[in-house]
Design a protein around this motif. Structure first.
Motif, PDB file in Angstrom:
ATOM      1  N   GLN A 198       4.729  -0.380 -16.184  1.00 22.48           N
ATOM      2  CA  GLN A 198       3.682  -0.135 -15.186  1.00 22.48           C
ATOM      3  C   GLN A 198       2.333  -0.664 -15.663  1.00 22.48           C
ATOM      4  N   SER A 199       2.030  -0.430 -16.940  1.00 19.03           N
ATOM      5  CA  SER A 199       0.719  -0.848 -17.461  1.00 19.03           C
ATOM      6  C   SER A 199       0.585  -2.363 -17.526  1.00 19.03           C
ATOM      7  N   ALA A 200       1.732  -3.070 -17.551  1.00 19.86           N
ATOM      8  CA  ALA A 200       1.693  -4.540 -17.576  1.00 19.86           C
ATOM      9  C   ALA A 200       1.516  -5.134 -16.185  1.00 19.86           C
ATOM     10  N   ASP A 201       1.602  -4.293 -15.152  1.00 18.53           N
ATOM     11  CA  ASP A 201       1.441  -4.765 -13.777  1.00 18.53           C
ATOM     12  C   ASP A 201      -0.038  -5.058 -13.521  1.00 18.53           C
ATOM     13  N   PRO A 202      -0.408  -6.295 -13.206  1.00 18.16           N
ATOM     14  CA  PRO A 202      -1.829  -6.637 -12.994  1.00 18.16           C
ATOM     15  C   PRO A 202      -2.459  -5.901 -11.814  1.00 18.16           C
ATOM     16  N   ASP A 203      -1.623  -5.416 -10.875  1.00 15.94           N
ATOM     17  CA  ASP A 203      -2.157  -4.701  -9.719  1.00 15.94           C
ATOM     18  C   ASP A 203      -2.489  -3.244 -10.022  1.00 15.94           C
ATOM     19  N   LEU A 204      -2.081  -2.761 -11.192  1.00 12.54           N
ATOM     20  CA  LEU A 204      -2.281  -1.345 -11.516  1.00 12.54           C
ATOM     21  C   LEU A 204      -3.752  -0.957 -11.459  1.00 12.54           C
ATOM     22  N   TRP A 205      -4.608  -1.854 -11.962  1.00 12.25           N
ATOM     23  CA  TRP A 205      -6.023  -1.500 -12.091  1.00 12.25           C
ATOM     24  C   TRP A 205      -6.793  -1.590 -10.767  1.00 12.25           C
ATOM     25  N   SER A 206      -6.073  -1.896  -9.693  1.00 17.67           N
ATOM     26  CA  SER A 206      -6.723  -1.804  -8.380  1.00 17.67           C
ATOM     27  C   SER A 206      -6.942  -0.337  -8.010  1.00 17.67           C
ATOM     28  N   ASP A 207      -6.194   0.547  -8.652  1.00 21.30           N
ATOM     29  CA  ASP A 207      -6.374   1.997  -8.499  1.00 21.30           C
ATOM     30  C   ASP A 207      -6.772   2.534  -9.868  1.00 21.30           C
ATOM     31  N   GLN A 208      -8.077   2.623 -10.110  1.00 20.35           N
ATOM     32  CA  GLN A 208      -8.599   2.993 -11.427  1.00 20.35           C
ATOM     33  C   GLN A 208      -8.073   4.344 -11.913  1.00 20.35           C
ATOM     34  N   GLU A 209      -8.042   5.313 -10.995  1.00 19.38           N
ATOM     35  CA  GLU A 209      -7.630   6.671 -11.393  1.00 19.38           C
ATOM     36  C   GLU A 209      -6.171   6.688 -11.849  1.00 19.38           C
ATOM     37  N   ARG A 210      -5.309   6.020 -11.074  1.00 17.84           N
ATOM     38  CA  ARG A 210      -3.893   5.971 -11.445  1.00 17.84           C
ATOM     39  C   ARG A 210      -3.700   5.182 -12.737  1.00 17.84           C
TER      40      ARG A 210
END
Length: 369
Positions: A39-51
């Motif tokens: 999950q942390s390697a997914d570049p889209d993860l940081w579009s949701d800062q809280e998650r």
């Protein structure tokens, strides 16, 4: 374990560690780590800062826990080798080194064992801590601020992220109240025994006659709410006030009415947030704090109802729990577990693990009695 041969002590520690490994379920922990890394390697993860922050915090915690367990297993094996070397070489220095490592292993395994005692419904949650100055005037306000620093330093010692949501400063010195989050897994299970009244006895620095003063501060610890929690809040039952953020002075004081105070009228619960620049962000954070407090209130009411149906008495931990005496002698004593520490400076600087570990065991005994 005096009188028991070191080899036998190591075997007992290894057996205890095996039991701990079963409770922690290392295979599941490894699978969770692999999933979180993906999950942390997914570049889209940081579009949701809280998650994204929640994922990285959980990953960091699990990796640390796994390394801790695997490291202890390796240290036990190394200690056995060290004793064997000391015996073969008949070397007193090596034997002393092995004895010191054995003592350290006893402590490390006991500390890890405490983690397995946190099995409550909300123990794995992050924690919201609220501190309020109580009786004692300006000394109580100063004491509340010292407690805030003590817990923030404790979190810092363990590498736990914290976020201060609101601080209401007293006029002369100290604080009236503060609310902050400890953003680490099992923070609630670790800190929930700290809930209650903390009593300070010292020579007051605010008394020009140098008299001894007793002051009190109350600590409230609740679990952070998650999406699966259902807390019904009727907007018509809320009073929302906005005001200018306050502070001890300087450039950090806001010049706009961005701070938010929410009063839940049916319960009388009041929460505030002023750490964000945006009024909307402060309102959202304050609502999360309110939900957490209402969830804890609901949980306690349900527990009391269940105890009444069973004909059991309920146990309240919201009373005086610990004395901090700085005069005429120096000692910090927990009134429930009996743990005493003479180094008051270290305790006030966040060295409170001995108290926390003892109260986790004490709470488990109370709940299973």
């Amino acid at each position: 374990m005096a009188g028991i041969e070191p080899e036998e002590q190591l075997k007992e520690l290894a057996s205890t560690l095996s039991s701990i490994e079963q409770v922690l379920d290392l295979d599941t922990m490894r699978r969770d780590i692999a999933e979180l890394r993906e999950q942390s390697a997914d570049p889209d993860l940081w579009s949701d800062q809280e998650r994204a922050q929640a994922v990285t915090r959980r990953l960091s915690y699990l990796e640390s826990e796994l390394n801790r367990v695997e490291g202890l297993r390796q240290r036990l094996e190394d200690a056995a080798t060290l004793y064997e070397m000391a015996r073969e070489m008949d070397d007193a220095d090596t034997r002393t080194e092995a004895d010191e490592e054995l003592a350290a292993l006893h402590k490390a395994v006991q500390q890890l064992e405490v983690r397995t005692l946190m099995s409550g419904d909300y123990d794995a949650r992050e924690a919201l801590v609220t501190i309020n100055a109580q009786a004692g005037g300006v000394d109580a306000a100063d004491w509340a601020q010292q407690l805030q620093r003590m817990y923030l330093r404790w979190a810092e010692r363990h590498g736990y992220p914290t976020e201060v949501y609101d601080t209401s400063y007293a006029e002369e010195a100290g604080i009236k109240s503060t609310t902050f989050a400890v953003k680490a897994p099992y923070a609630y299970g670790t800190l929930r025994g700290e809930h209650g009244t903390h009593r300070l006895i010292r020579i007051s620095p605010f008394d020009n006659q140098g008299r001894r003063q007793t002051s009190f501060a109350g600590l409230d610890v609740v679990p952070v709410v998650e999406q699966s929690d259902h807390v019904e809040i009727d907007e018509s039952e809320l009073r929302i006030d906005v005001y200018r953020s306050s502070g001890p002075g300087g450039q950090g004081v806001n010049t706009t009415d961005s701070a938010v105070r929410i009063t839940h009228l049916p319960s009388g619960i009041v929460v505030s947030c002023q750490n964000e620049r945006s009024q909307l962000q402060n309102k959202a954070t304050a609502m999360n704090v309110l939900q957490a407090k209402l969830l804890e209130r609901k949980r306690k009411e349900e527990a009391e109802e269940l105890s009444a149906l069973r004909g059991e008495g309920t146990t309240s931990w919201g009373t005086q729990i610990r004395n901090y005496v700085l005069h005429p002698f120096k000692i910090v004593k927990d009134l429930r577990t009996g743990v005493e520490v003479g180094n008051t400076s270290a305790v006030l600087d966040g060295d409170i693990d001995e108290f926390i570990e003892a109260e986790i065991r004490w709470l488990r005994q109370q709940e299973s009695a």
